[in-house]
Design an enzyme around this catalytic site. Structure first.
Site, PDB file in Angstrom:
ATOM      1  CB  ILE A 139      15.609   8.815  19.234  1.00 27.11           C
ATOM      2  CG1 ILE A 139      16.856   9.671  19.509  1.00 27.11           C
ATOM      3  CG2 ILE A 139      14.333   9.299  19.907  1.00 27.11           C
ATOM      4  CD1 ILE A 139      17.184  10.076  20.754  1.00 27.11           C
ATOM      5  CE  LYS A 140      12.317   1.104  22.665  1.00 29.37           C
ATOM      6  NZ  LYS A 140      12.312   0.137  23.918  1.00 29.37           N
ATOM      7  CB  ILE A 141       9.769   7.445  17.813  1.00 28.15           C
ATOM      8  CG1 ILE A 141      10.706   8.442  17.988  1.00 28.15           C
ATOM      9  CG2 ILE A 141       8.237   7.924  17.430  1.00 28.15           C
ATOM     10  CD1 ILE A 141      11.264   9.586  16.800  1.00 28.15           C
TER      11      ILE A 141
END
Length: 367
Positions: A139-141
């Site tokens: 998951i890219k944050i």
């Protein structure tokens, strides 16, 4: 013929493709890149999906189904992108298993509109993780101030994270701190730390673009152009080596924790006068990822001169470059603040373009 991509892999660089589309999946192109060109991961962002959806007809059937079910643009984007990412995860799963979870990863980004909303980012990360339902998902944050606690809490759930939009060393140190805090929480929650992976996406070429522009405004410092991006990244790697030492980290490592690897992002050159492989070969060093647009990947394959570790031997030179830039009148902190602000704005704009493209597709499907 020299296999430059193999040489890069042997240095310890994981080669990831900065692109994904249904065309690439359905045609078998991604599988071919994995098989033949040492690609061991994929990153995506709103710009990539916007391009894929605008240009590809392979989404039409799913769009028609979603239109018939009454889905709005946001739900449609969610369905289309998670489908692509899930399928890419399946293509990369053998790599994931062969590398014991180190590689074989596919990244999907939370909505950039949530970049300054901690709670919404966390909820989006959980929703994406559940929907894709693959162990090799990242998951890219975004590495905003508000993103840091969301990074920590996402990791605490046992969810692997790709922290994106990092430009400066101080921000990078805060990201590593958020990662370790997340592992500590995950341990308290009973998560298996060995199953959690993370990368920190440190952007390279945009630093040169911004600083070169400022050098042009100042005048008379052409010798410093095109030097900052690589110097900045090399100093980030020095910070990485320094951070993952000491008693706090060793306690986590004893529990099976993995270091958060630096990922070199934005590695396609923006200035055509520069060597088109410079942000790859000049940042070759072990325990890193380099995510490349296909054009850069093919350039490295064709003529990239890999000369082993190009980071550790150049720490002093990197410090000198940054000192020379400061002496020339470049305000590093202002450069980083500008890039962080623009980085989020660009992703938000791409996200809105993606929604607009999908809205038009839905409208056409309903007619």
């Amino acid at each position: 013929m020299t296999d430059h991509l193999k040489e890069l892999s042997e240095v310890g660089v994981s080669i990831w493709l900065d692109d994904l589309s249904r065309e690439r999946l359905d045609s078998g192109n991604l599988a071919e890149l994995v098989k033949n060109d040492h690609v061991v991961g994929v990153t995506t962002n709103p710009s990539i999906f916007a391009s894929a959806l605008a240009e590809g007809e392979r989404y039409d059937d799913q769009v028609r189904e979603l239109a018939a079910s009454g889905a709005d643009a946001e739900k449609t984007v969610f369905a289309l992108t998670t489908t692509d990412v899930r399928n890419a995860c399946d293509v990369l799963m053998p790599v994931f298993e062969a590398t014991h979870g180190l590689d074989g990863r596919v990244s999907i980004e939370v909505s950039p509109e949530m970049a300054h909303d901690t709670h919404a980012t966390l909820e989006s990360a959980r929703e994406l993780w559940k929907e894709v339902d693959r162990r090799n998902l990242f998951i890219k944050i975004p590495a905003t101030t508000e993103g840091a606690p969301a990074i920590t809490d996402t990791l605490a759930d046992g969810i692997s994270v790709n922290v994106t939009l990092i430009f400066g060393i101080d921000r990078y140190k805060a990201v590593m701190e958020a990662y370790v805090a997340g592992l500590e929480k995950a341990k308290e929650n009973g998560e298996d730390l060995s199953k959690i992976q993370s990368v920190a996406s440190f952007f390279v070429s945009r630093v040169d673009t911004e600083i070169d522009k400022r050098l042009d405004d100042i005048g008379g410092h052409d010798d410093l152009k095109g030097k900052a991006g690589i110097a900045n990244a090399r100093l980030a790697y020095a910070a990485f080596e320094e951070f993952f030492t000491g008693e706090r980290w060793e306690q986590l490592r004893a529990e099976g924790a993995n270091r958060q690897r630096p990922l070199w992002a934005s590695t396609g050159v923006k200035n055509p006068d520069y060597d088109d492989t410079m942000y790859v070969v000049e940042l070759a060093v072990d325990s890193t990822v380099n995510t490349m647009p296909e054009k850069t990947l093919q350039a490295v394959k064709d003529h990239g001169e890999v000369k082993g570790d190009q980071v550790r031997p150049h720490y002093d030179h990197a410090r000198k470059v940054m000192a020379d830039l400061a002496e020339a009148g470049i305000d590093y902190d202002d450069v980083i603040a500008t890039l962080e602000k623009e980085g989020v704005e660009k992703f938000v704009k791409s996200w809105q373009e993606l929604l607009s493209t999908v809205e038009a597709n839905l409208k056409a499907a309903r007619q």
